[in-house]
Motif scaffolding. Structure first.
Motif, PDB file in Angstrom:
ATOM      1  N   PHE A 123       0.838  -1.204   0.000  1.00 33.02           N
ATOM      2  CA  PHE A 123       0.000   0.000   0.000  1.00 33.02           C
ATOM      3  C   PHE A 123       0.873   1.255   0.000  1.00 33.02           C
ATOM      4  O   PHE A 123       0.633   2.190  -0.768  1.00 33.02           O
ATOM      5  CB  PHE A 123      -0.927  -0.004   1.216  1.00 33.02           C
ATOM      6  CG  PHE A 123      -1.961   1.079   1.206  1.00 33.02           C
ATOM      7  CD1 PHE A 123      -3.202   0.858   0.642  1.00 33.02           C
ATOM      8  CD2 PHE A 123      -1.691   2.328   1.746  1.00 33.02           C
ATOM      9  CE1 PHE A 123      -4.163   1.865   0.617  1.00 33.02           C
ATOM     10  CE2 PHE A 123      -2.635   3.334   1.731  1.00 33.02           C
ATOM     11  CZ  PHE A 123      -3.875   3.113   1.164  1.00 33.02           C
ATOM     12  N   SER A 135       2.565   1.644  -3.406  1.00 26.01           N
ATOM     13  CA  SER A 135       1.615   2.053  -4.439  1.00 26.01           C
ATOM     14  C   SER A 135       1.257   3.529  -4.313  1.00 26.01           C
ATOM     15  O   SER A 135       1.137   4.243  -5.323  1.00 26.01           O
ATOM     16  CB  SER A 135       0.348   1.195  -4.355  1.00 26.01           C
ATOM     17  OG  SER A 135       0.635  -0.162  -4.611  1.00 26.01           O
ATOM     18  N   THR A 158      -4.173  -3.058  -3.858  1.00 27.58           N
ATOM     19  CA  THR A 158      -3.475  -1.816  -3.524  1.00 27.58           C
ATOM     20  C   THR A 158      -3.112  -1.020  -4.764  1.00 27.58           C
ATOM     21  O   THR A 158      -2.933   0.193  -4.685  1.00 27.58           O
ATOM     22  CB  THR A 158      -2.195  -2.084  -2.696  1.00 27.58           C
ATOM     23  OG1 THR A 158      -1.336  -2.973  -3.406  1.00 27.58           O
ATOM     24  CG2 THR A 158      -2.542  -2.684  -1.351  1.00 27.58           C
ATOM     25  N   ALA A 178      -4.672   2.448  -3.178  1.00 26.40           N
ATOM     26  CA  ALA A 178      -3.709   3.457  -2.744  1.00 26.40           C
ATOM     27  C   ALA A 178      -3.634   4.637  -3.715  1.00 26.40           C
ATOM     28  O   ALA A 178      -3.687   5.800  -3.276  1.00 26.40           O
ATOM     29  CB  ALA A 178      -2.330   2.825  -2.546  1.00 26.40           C
TER      30      ALA A 178
END
Length: 236
Positions: A90, A93, A188, A192
């Motif tokens: 996360f 990203s 993600t 994200a």
């Protein structure tokens, strides 16, 4: 280099180059404007190649919560390491999406269409039917994770793989299954950057479309779990 840092770096490179090719292709006044779907899918496959090469030796280069969860379900990865990997993915990203925004700031300003700007961060369905969109993401991620698991036999994780077969697998998914939803196939990868779209300053950027955000998170996880369970049944 710890696995946590490796997953951050690999995920950041994945999104920087993946969302970067989208920005180069669809934002106004870029050198790559109008490059089309072939350029986007090829660019994403190269993003996967670079991300996997960068992290494989240190973390196994999951770069995707769906892969991490699938490996855990298949008994090839420790469950207690899953949260750390997902957090790193996360963070990476989000960092990659921020770097795309920094590189293309003038082009975001030169682009009026709100959906075009959002598409440089997260996926948007071509035809919005959440149930069908979910099914598409399940199928795409099932294909991805099945390929990863079968190619990695009898080793554990992506670190045992050449990066090139994984890149070709993602290229094939993008070309064949990417049209309906933009093939997130990675929670993600969508969540994200969508958060960064909401946070980062851009003129006339519009909504981050949080009503759709659950589809590219839930669909890939379902597809990954099905793929892991299938691999256990077939491969033991």
């Amino acid at each position: 280099m710890t696995p946590f840092i490796a997953e951050i770096i690999g995920s950041a490179l994945l999104i920087l180059l993946g969302n970067g090719v989208v920005a180069n292709t669809i934002l106004n006044k870029t050198k790559g404007h109008g490059g089309g779907w072939i350029v986007i899918t090829f660019g994403w496959s190269m993003a996967v190649f670079i991300g996997v090469v960068s992290a494989a030796a240190y973390s196994g280069a999951h770069l995707n919560p769906a892969v991490t969860v699938a490996l855990a379900v298949a008994g090839k990865f420790a469950w207690n390491a899953v949260p750390m990997y997902i957090l790193a993915q996360f963070i990476g990203s989000a960092l990659g999406a921020t770097l795309v925004w920094l590189a293309y700031r003038d082009h975001f300003d030169a682009t009026e269409d709100q959906l075009t700007k959002l598409a440089c961060f997260s996926t948007i369905p071509a035809i919005r039917k959440p149930t069908q969109n979910l099914l598409t993401e399940v199928i795409g991620t099932f294909t991805l994770v099945s390929g990863v698991l079968y190619m990695s036999v009898p080793q554990v994780g992506l670190g045992a793989l050449d990066a090139l077969p994984v890149a070709f697998l993602v290229l094939g998914i993008g070309l064949s299954l990417g049209g309906p939803t933009g093939y997130a196939i990675n929670p993600t990868r969508d969540l994200a950057p969508r958060l960064m779209h909401a946070i980062l300053p851009m003129g006339n950027k519009g909504s981050s479309d949080w009503g759709y955000a659950w589809v590219p998170v839930v669909g890939p996880l379902i597809g990954a779990i099905f793929a892991a369970m299938t691999s256990v049944l077939l491969l033991g």
